[in-house]
Write a protein that holds these residues in place. Structure first.
Motif: not given
Length: 174
Positions: A9-27
């Motif tokens: 699908s061409s929907k992509g990721l939501t802003l919440v999903e991106v922020l959650v993944s960045l938070t996990i990566l940062g930790i």
């Protein structure tokens, strides 16, 4: 099948999903960086301690090159300890110089310096903690003198030290 559809699908990721993944990566990255910081501190301290042990070994080797009888007599009769400094000789070369029992070093003398760290070296007779496993004092006097080299240095306002024990032997045995 549902998974393939979501990827296609061409929907992509939501802003919440991106922020959650960045938070996990940062930790995860912060934990990893803490490990490297601790490893660097540990390695740095071990480097300085290794240099101090080498300075102590060199000091004992320097004392071993001195006249055995004079060193033995000074330790057993006159002095409790000696300090070793680096001084300039008449030719301008740096040499080790002994200062017995608190003698003041000359103005052109300084503590032994390795990697911009000053190491203060003191040579003394070892403590008699293990007197039952060591020979009696008279047994040392003929051919061996046990010595302890203590090296003290300062890092970030904290004093560190290390010591090694050895013995010098008479020229008659060498």
């Amino acid at each position: 099948m549902k998974f393939k559809k979501s990827l296609a699908s061409s929907k992509g990721l939501t802003l919440v999903e991106v922020l959650v993944s960045l938070t996990i990566l940062g930790i995860v990255l912060m934990g990893t960086m803490k490990f490297f910081s601790q490893a660097y501190t540990y390695t740095n301290m071990n480097e300085k301690k290794t240099a101090a042990v080498n300075v102590a070994r060199n000091a004992l080797m320097h004392i071993e090159k001195e006249n055995f009888i004079e060193v033995r007599e000074k330790f057993q009769k006159e002095s409790e300890f000696l300090k070793i400094y680096i001084c300039k000789n008449s030719e301008g070369k740096s040499i080790y110089k002994n200062f017995w029992n608190g003698e003041s070093p000359e103005s052109d003398c300084s503590p032994i310096k390795v990697n911009n760290i000053e190491y203060n070296v003191t040579i003394s007779l070892p403590d008699e903690k293990n007197s039952d496993t060591k020979p009696a004092k008279g047994e040392y006097s003929s051919f061996f003198v046990p010595l302890k080299a203590t090296v003290i240095w300062e890092i970030n306002g904290k004093e560190e030290s290390t010591e090694i024990e050895g013995e010098i032997k008479s020229e008659d045995l060498r």
